[in-house]
Design a protein around this motif. Structure first.
Motif, short mmCIF file in Angstrom:
data_model
loop_
_atom_site.label_atom_id
_atom_site.label_comp_id
_atom_site.label_asym_id
_atom_site.label_seq_id
_atom_site.Cartn_x
_atom_site.Cartn_y
_atom_site.Cartn_z
N ILE A 77 19.29 -30.99 -4.97
CA ILE A 77 18.42 -31.19 -6.14
C ILE A 77 17.05 -31.59 -5.60
O ILE A 77 16.92 -32.61 -4.91
CB ILE A 77 18.98 -32.28 -7.08
CG1 ILE A 77 20.36 -31.85 -7.62
CG2 ILE A 77 18.01 -32.53 -8.23
CD1 ILE A 77 21.03 -32.92 -8.47
N THR A 78 16.00 -30.78 -5.86
CA THR A 78 14.62 -31.04 -5.40
C THR A 78 13.81 -31.56 -6.56
O THR A 78 13.88 -31.02 -7.68
CB THR A 78 13.98 -29.75 -4.85
OG1 THR A 78 14.80 -29.26 -3.78
CG2 THR A 78 12.57 -30.01 -4.35
N PHE A 79 12.96 -32.63 -6.27
CA PHE A 79 12.15 -33.27 -7.30
C PHE A 79 10.68 -32.92 -7.07
O PHE A 79 10.08 -33.30 -6.06
CB PHE A 79 12.34 -34.79 -7.28
CG PHE A 79 13.77 -35.20 -7.55
CD1 PHE A 79 14.21 -35.36 -8.87
CD2 PHE A 79 14.67 -35.43 -6.53
CE1 PHE A 79 15.53 -35.74 -9.12
CE2 PHE A 79 15.97 -35.80 -6.79
CZ PHE A 79 16.41 -35.96 -8.09
N ASP A 80 10.08 -32.14 -7.98
CA ASP A 80 8.65 -31.81 -7.96
C ASP A 80 7.93 -32.83 -8.83
O ASP A 80 8.04 -32.78 -10.06
CB ASP A 80 8.44 -30.39 -8.48
CG ASP A 80 6.97 -29.99 -8.49
OD1 ASP A 80 6.11 -30.81 -8.08
OD2 ASP A 80 6.66 -28.84 -8.90
N THR A 81 7.18 -33.79 -8.17
CA THR A 81 6.55 -34.87 -8.92
C THR A 81 5.21 -34.46 -9.51
O THR A 81 4.55 -35.28 -10.17
CB THR A 81 6.34 -36.10 -8.03
OG1 THR A 81 5.47 -35.75 -6.95
CG2 THR A 81 7.68 -36.60 -7.48
N ALA A 82 4.77 -33.22 -9.27
CA ALA A 82 3.54 -32.68 -9.90
C ALA A 82 2.34 -33.58 -9.65
O ALA A 82 1.60 -33.96 -10.55
CB ALA A 82 3.76 -32.45 -11.39
N GLY A 83 2.16 -33.97 -8.38
CA GLY A 83 1.01 -34.80 -8.02
C GLY A 83 1.33 -36.27 -7.97
O GLY A 83 0.47 -37.08 -7.60
N GLY A 84 2.56 -36.64 -8.31
CA GLY A 84 2.92 -38.05 -8.26
C GLY A 84 3.44 -38.43 -6.90
O GLY A 84 3.37 -37.67 -5.93
N ALA A 136 6.02 -39.06 -3.93
CA ALA A 136 7.10 -38.18 -3.48
C ALA A 136 8.46 -38.83 -3.72
O ALA A 136 8.62 -40.05 -3.59
CB ALA A 136 6.91 -37.86 -2.01
N ILE A 137 9.48 -37.98 -4.09
CA ILE A 137 10.87 -38.43 -4.24
C ILE A 137 11.72 -37.52 -3.38
O ILE A 137 11.61 -36.28 -3.46
CB ILE A 137 11.33 -38.37 -5.71
CG1 ILE A 137 10.55 -39.40 -6.54
CG2 ILE A 137 12.83 -38.61 -5.81
CD1 ILE A 137 10.93 -39.40 -8.00
N THR A 168 11.19 -30.96 -12.34
CA THR A 168 9.75 -31.24 -12.32
C THR A 168 9.42 -32.39 -13.23
O THR A 168 9.90 -32.46 -14.37
CB THR A 168 8.96 -29.99 -12.75
OG1 THR A 168 9.29 -28.90 -11.88
CG2 THR A 168 7.46 -30.25 -12.68
N ALA A 169 8.50 -33.30 -12.66
CA ALA A 169 8.09 -34.49 -13.43
C ALA A 169 7.12 -34.09 -14.52
O ALA A 169 6.33 -33.15 -14.37
CB ALA A 169 7.45 -35.51 -12.50
#
Length: 697
Positions: free
Chosen positions: A86-93, A95-96, A139-140
């Motif tokens: 499971i990949t988390f795209d924080t959209a500029g936030g 990193a996770i 995605t966040a």
């Protein structure tokens, strides 16, 4: 056939067989179903398509599917569990980290990300509680922040408030802020503090201002209101100064006025200001000024109106006579006037002195204050050239050139000024040469009429036949003076290295190319020994185109190392007492060492001479000079074939070949002696001839 019940014969019973069927059954363990395979014994088996199972990877069958079926078997599927991410795209936030683990295992939900200027609004999908059977990207979602911007004037008044999104640069949209001016300063809006940047927090911006010092106008006026000077842009707090001409107030008949100052003392500038000139008053005075026109100064006279005037002493002026003033000096002071001096210039005479030269020049009369011009010098002086004029005869005064402008020479009226011609004596080169070439250090330039000092005796390289001994400088005498360019060639005698020729009763020294020969003591002794065998022996010297012949008596006068020479003397080096007499006739200096008189000895001299056109050989004469320049005339004979003049003498000095048409020669004591000897010789010869003739008869 079938087996009989009763054997009756031999038979062969052939067995009849049917092929068995066998089944392969597939157990997928929760995977997709695989149909069983039923085939006859020992037939080929075709492998079925691999089963699938969620979250697993198929690894094969156990046991493996046989290639040929021989029995009923059950093949069980072998599985390995898969891992997914499971990949988390924080959209500029912030990193996770991604989550990777086995299928269907429990998932721990991560902490929410953060992002500057934004608030986290969740994920675009829920985070699963167990790992799904696939890779997933979540995605966040964000909500941008907003901030309050407050605009405040310098005095604290709020000018405006704005709400601005994160990272958006706010802009003030209200009226330009202002600040109330003071007497000293005006203010111009200069911007905001702090500097406006993109919004990241609630911010208050305060207006800033640039102070400009106020400027004012200071006006300076005369007593009558006339503007004298206007000083604009004077800064607040500065002290004004008046830079114009000193204010004046016109005098009237009774008073004159002088500037006193201003109605108010100038003070620091705080507003537009006007200063008015004020004056002191004085009783009026008048001045007589004296213009002496180049004379001595006369102090001006300043007196009150109506005061009696006392005339000053007369001025003086070099080279002038004072005549008076124009206008004349008044008896009483009534006005300002200028009295101008009247002058009459002195006159003087310039006289020109030739200062040892010849000729005359007219005097010139000049006024003291006017320029004059020196005329071209017309004086001459023998063997000198004109240089310049001088106020002193010895040249120690002031020098002037021809054509120079002169002024103020005479300081007394009627004075005579003498200008003396300055001369430079001519110089000529004096040459001392060996074989026509100047010796080192020569020629030298010498003043006309100066004495010539001969240099040390030069040398000349020996040849295979002769050693050379310096005789003299041809034409040089101790008292000789410079009269022009002069040449003195070195005369050398030749001391033979080989023996002379002896033939026909003569000892001949043939050195015709030389001017002289020196006989050593040994050679003289050898010749004297020859005379013992022959008293009539003659000694002959062939020198410089001439011949000297000596008999025994004459030769006996010679001692060792005697110089015998024939030198053709150039007219430029000839003693003046001789030159004045002979002019351009040839002159020979014939000598035999220190012997000048040969007593009873006989000397015959032959000299080469080319008869000139219209000359008669019978009129050729020999002039014989003594040391004082006196001469006697000696008889001679001229041989046309050899072009030689032959004469007899018993003493030596200077001889000149002269031409005396229709004149009888004078005789001297030694000339008479020679004549008598020749006569006796001729008589003896005649007598001998008669006797020989008589005897023969």
């Amino acid at each position: 056939p079938s087996i009989p019940e009763t054997i009756t014969e031999d038979i062969t019973c052939v067995a009849i067989w049917s092929t068995n069927l066998y089944t392969i059954t597939f157990s997928t363990g929760g995977g997709s179903l695989v149909d069983p395979i039923t085939k006859e014994y020992c037939t080929d088996v075709q492998t079925p398509k691999d089963p699938t199972k969620m979250g697993h990877s198929f690894k094969g069958w156990s046991p493996s599917i046989p290639e040929i079926i021989t029995e009923d078997i059950t093949c069980v599927a072998i599985w390995s569990i898969n891992q997914y991410t499971i990949t988390f795209d924080t959209a500029g936030g912030s990193a996770i980290a991604s989550i990777t683990q086995d299928f269907d295992t429990a998932i721990v939900k991560p902490e929410d990300p953060s992002r500057t200027g934004y608030t986290f609004a969740g994920w675009d999908m829920d985070v699963p509680t167990n790992m799904p059977a696939e890779n997933v990207t979540i995605t966040a979602k964000w909500m941008i922040n907003t901030y309050k911007v407050t605009w405040v004037n310098e005095n604290g008044d709020v000018l405006a408030e704005d709400v601005v999104k994160y990272n958006v640069k706010p802009a003030y949209s209200g009226d330009e802020p202002v600040k109330t001016p003071t007497a000293q300063y005006s203010y111009a809006f200069n911007g905001w503090s702090p500097e406006i940047v993109a919004a990241t927090k609630d911010t208050t911006y305060i207006a800033t201002f640039t102070p400009t010092i106020n400027r004012y106008t200071v006006t300076w006026v005369n007593h009558d209101g006339t503007v004298l000077e206007t000083d604009r842009n004077m800064e607040y707090g500065t002290t004004p100064t008046y830079d114009g001409a000193t204010p004046t107030k016109a005098a009237n008949v009774q008073y004159t006025f002088s500037f006193k100052g201003w109605d108010n003392p100038p003070s620091t500038v705080k507003e537009d200001t006007t200063y008015r000139a004020v004056f002191n008053s004085f009783v009026k005075e008048y001045t007589i000024t004296f213009d002496t026109k180049g004379g001595s100064a006369v102090e001006p006279i300043t007196l009150s109106y109506g005061t009696r005037v006392l005339a000053p002493a007369d001025p003086t002026r070099t080279g002038h006579t004072f005549l008076g003033w124009t206008p004349g000096i008044p008896d009483e002071m009534t006005e300002d006037i200028t009295c101008v001096a009247l002058w009459a210039p002195f006159t003087y005479i310039v006289v020109f002195d030739n200062n040892g030269g010849t000729g005359s020049m007219d005097n010139i009369a000049l006024e003291y204050a006017k320029d004059g011009r020196i005329p071209q010098c017309t004086f001459t002086r023998t063997e000198h050239r004109f240089l310049a004029w001088n106020t002193a005869a010895d040249g120690s005064g002031t020098t002037y050139q021809d054509g120079s402008t002169i002024r103020h020479l005479g300081l007394e009226n009627g004075e005579t000024i003498t200008l003396y011609a300055m001369w430079k004596i001519n110089q000529y080169p004096v040459h001392f040469t060996v074989d026509g070439v100047d010796i080192p250090g020569y020629p030298i330039m010498s003043d006309y009429g100066s004495s010539i000092i001969a240099p040390d005796a030069p040398t000349k390289d020996s040849t295979d036949e002769y050693d050379f001994i310096f005789i003299e400088w041809i034409g040089y005498v101790a008292s000789i003076k410079v009269t022009g360019e002069m040449y003195f060639n070195a005369a050398f005698s030749a001391s033979p290295i080989v023996e002379p020729e002896v033939a026909d009763g003569k000892v001949v020294f043939d050195v015709n190319e030389l001017e002289g020969i020196t006989l050593s003591t040994k050679i003289i002794q050898d010749i004297e020994a020859s005379f013992q065998d022959n008293e009539e022996l003659k000694i002959v010297f062939e020198l410089n185109g001439g011949i000297i012949e000596l008999d025994k008596k004459a030769f006996d006068m010679l001692e060792g190392d005697e110089l015998i020479s024939i030198i053709n003397v150039p007219t430029s080096n000839m003693p003046g007492t001789i030159l004045n007499k002979v002019q351009d006739r040839p002159v020979f200096d014939i000598s035999m060492g220190d012997v000048h008189n040969f007593g009873g000895g006989k000397l015959s001299i032959s000299l080469h001479y080319d008869l000139k056109e219209n000359e008669d050989a019978d009129n050729i004469r020999i002039w014989h000079f003594d040391n004082e320049g006196n001469h006697t005339v000696t008889r001679c004979t001229y041989d046309l074939d050899s072009e030689t003049v032959t004469f007899m003498v018993n003493s030596l000095s200077y001889f000149s070949i002269m031409y005396e048409e229709d004149e009888e020669p004078e005789t001297s004591s030694f000339g008479s002696t020679v004549y008598v000897i020749l006569s006796i010789v001729m008589i003896v010869a005649l007598f001998g001839a008669i006797m020989m003739y008589s005897k023969k008869s």
